[in-house]
Design a protein around this motif. Structure first.
Motif, PDB file in Angstrom:
ATOM      1  N   UNK A 141      44.767  42.605  39.023  1.00  9.97           N
ATOM      2  CA  UNK A 141      44.351  42.497  37.621  1.00  9.97           C
ATOM      3  C   UNK A 141      44.967  41.265  36.957  1.00  9.97           C
ATOM      4  N   UNK A 142      46.185  40.877  37.340  1.00 12.61           N
ATOM      5  CA  UNK A 142      46.827  39.683  36.775  1.00 12.61           C
ATOM      6  C   UNK A 142      46.066  38.414  37.155  1.00 12.61           C
ATOM      7  N   UNK A 143      45.692  38.338  38.416  1.00 10.61           N
ATOM      8  CA  UNK A 143      44.950  37.170  38.893  1.00 10.61           C
ATOM      9  C   UNK A 143      43.606  37.068  38.170  1.00 10.61           C
ATOM     10  N   UNK A 144      42.977  38.214  38.007  1.00 13.34           N
ATOM     11  CA  UNK A 144      41.687  38.243  37.315  1.00 13.34           C
ATOM     12  C   UNK A 144      41.849  37.816  35.845  1.00 13.34           C
ATOM     13  N   UNK A 145      42.937  38.253  35.202  1.00 10.96           N
ATOM     14  CA  UNK A 145      43.197  37.830  33.816  1.00 10.96           C
ATOM     15  C   UNK A 145      43.281  36.315  33.750  1.00 10.96           C
ATOM     16  N   UNK A 146      44.021  35.732  34.702  1.00  9.21           N
ATOM     17  CA  UNK A 146      44.170  34.272  34.728  1.00  9.21           C
ATOM     18  C   UNK A 146      42.804  33.610  34.868  1.00  9.21           C
ATOM     19  N   UNK A 147      42.002  34.128  35.787  1.00  8.37           N
ATOM     20  CA  UNK A 147      40.693  33.511  36.032  1.00  8.37           C
ATOM     21  C   UNK A 147      39.746  33.678  34.838  1.00  8.37           C
ATOM     22  N   UNK A 148      39.780  34.874  34.214  1.00  6.89           N
ATOM     23  CA  UNK A 148      38.889  35.126  33.070  1.00  6.89           C
ATOM     24  C   UNK A 148      39.268  34.222  31.890  1.00  6.89           C
ATOM     25  N   UNK A 149      40.583  33.996  31.711  1.00  2.91           N
ATOM     26  CA  UNK A 149      41.039  33.108  30.641  1.00  2.91           C
ATOM     27  C   UNK A 149      40.629  31.664  30.930  1.00  2.91           C
TER      28      UNK A 149
END
Ligand code: ADP
Length: 464
Positions: A20-28
């Protein structure tokens, strides 16, 4: 993926680079933010770099230029001690948020009318989340399910008019989501759990209450414990719309269980709104609480009772939680591998009258002494794993047992004895009251092993 555009042109720090952290980075990044990410684990940092995310040790960051710190939900914010990245952010006056907050900020910005149901509570979150999603889908609504249930929220389909979101939210995630304002918020129950992360039960209950306090339309609250009862009263005094749910006593206003029926009462006048009899995936009082809260939420969202009943009947249930696996003659095989402690196993033991019980694994403090009231339902126990000898001594003289050591031997023996018992509805139940780690990597793998073994028993017909 849901791109997050609320931080466009700003610098955002992300700590914790699991899925979920990696996805947050990518979505941002996709939404136009400049992201600087880090993790205490070198491998996660390398994986993020390989995925195109800029990484830097956040100890060396100029925090005065940072708009927010996005913390993965597993990273301690306050208890037992704040993670070092949280301490640095707090010192610099930088807000600390999580992926659910990113979702909420974006939802508010998108302006699309997307109903949001958010579910929290100590127990039953996943079941209720899956059930509501199923009820909405079976009524023809495009319902997206995510959050703590295992699908990171930012992986869901982007906001579009009419699309509904159903999110399981843990107390850790509530802590990191100050803008969480669901259309319907559900607080199922509060009991002592995770106090390592929240200090006191009062603090833990207060965090859980925030989810329903933020509800824009309706707060659905299970009122069968004193913390949730107090929360319901407080919210009502503040003028909020509260819908109470009980499986312990009739209510003058709200939803309650009466036998297998869910009743709705308005100013003391009650009528049945749903029937749970014969729905194998919703057995037991605990599931009546989950189902009644789900029904209350769906009614609040405008579903009609016939649609809801149709959805309840076809709910497949969640894997590893009292999941019906197969049948041989009148013997039912049930996988409750998620029951990793005695409290959870109690729910399953309370749900069946004639049990051939497979239990054991890596023991938890207290063993199975607290389950004595259910011993009369257990025709025989089949013990496995490290806890076998200890469980045997608790059962001695009260319940017949054998020590099988491993799951394969226990399944064979329990299937044989259940079939030979001549009882009306014998159940072979894996509800271990133990962690799995002595023999399996996690409860899912243990449940899958049980399922495979059951389906290999000659004559067992799978239950879809
Ligand atoms: P969570 O997501 O909160 O961990 P689950 O829906 O995955 O909850 O259920 C996990 C276990 O908790 C179930 O197998 C059952 O033993 C127990 N449980 C489920 N719902 C409830 C409830 N409403 N009250 C108490 N225990 C419950």
């Amino acid at each position: 993926m849901i791109p997050i555009t609320t931080f466009v042109g700003q610098r955002v720090a992300v700590f914790g680079l699991g899925s979920s952290g990696l996805l947050s980075a990518q979505a941002l990044m996709q939404g136009g933010a400049e992201v600087i990410a880090f993790d205490d684990n070198e491998k996660s940092v390398a994986a993020a770099q390989a995925a195109g995310v800029t990484t830097q040790n956040l100890r060396e960051l100029d925090w005065s230029k940072i708009a927010a710190l996005v913390l993965a939900p597993g990273v301690p914010l306050t208890h037992p001690t704040p993670h070092w990245s949280a301490t640095l952010a707090t010192k610099a006056g930088v807000e600390i948020i999580g992926d659910i907050e990113l979702f909420c900020l974006q939802r508010a910005m998108a302006g699309a009318a997307c109903p949001l149901v958010a579910i929290t509570g100590t127990n039953g979150k996943s079941t209720t989340t899956a059930l509501i999603t199923h009820l909405l889908k079976s009524a023809g609504i495009d319902a997206q399910m995510g959050g703590n249930i295992g699908v990171p929220v930012l992986r869901l389909a982007p906001f579009a008019p009419g699309r509904a979101y159903v999110l399981e939210v843990s107390s850790y995630q509530i802590d990191l989501a100050p803008s969480l304002k669901p259309t319907v918020g559900i607080l199922l129950n509060v009991s002592e759990d995770h106090l390592d992360r929240h200090g006191t039960i009062e603090n833990y209950a207060a965090i859980k209450t925030l989810l329903v306090a933020g509800a824009e339309q309706t707060a659905v609250i299970g009122v069968d414990d004193r913390y949730t009862r107090a929360a319901a009263e407080r919210l009502e005094r503040a003028g909020r719309q509260v819908v109470r749910v009980s499986v312990e006593a009739p209510l003058r206003d709200g939803y309650y269980a009466e036998g297998s029926r869910i009743m709705r009462s308005v100013a003391g006048k009650a009528h049945p709104v749903a029937q749970l009899a014969g729905i194998g995936s919703l057995r037991g009082a605990h599931n009546a609480q989950n189902a009644a809260c789900a029904v209350a939420a769906c009614v609040a969202l405008g579903l009609d009772l016939a649609q809801i009943q149709k959805g309840l009947v076809s709910f497949p249930g969640l894997a590893h939680r009292m999941q019906q696996i197969g049948r041989k003659g009148n013997v039912l095989f049930v996988n409750d591998s998620k029951a990793t402690n005695a409290d959870s196993a109690a729910k399953a033991l309370a749900s069946f009258p004639n049990i051939f019980w497979i239990a054991g694994g890596k023991p938890k403090t207290g063993g199975i002494t607290s389950l004595a009231e259910f011993f009369p339902r257990i025709r025989k126990a089949f013990l496995i794993g490290e806890a076998a000898a200890d469980f045997a001594s608790t059962l001695e003289g009260k319940v017949p047992y054998e020590i099988d050591g491993v799951l394969s031997a226990a399944v064979d023996a329990a299937a044989r004895d259940a079939e030979a018992s001549g009882l009306k509805e014998p159940v072979v139940l894996l509800s271990p009251a133990c962690a799995s780690f002595d023999q399996y990597p996690n409860f899912e793998v243990r449940g899958k092993a049980f399922t495979d073994l059951v389906l290999a028993v000659p004559g067992v017909a799978p239950i879809a």
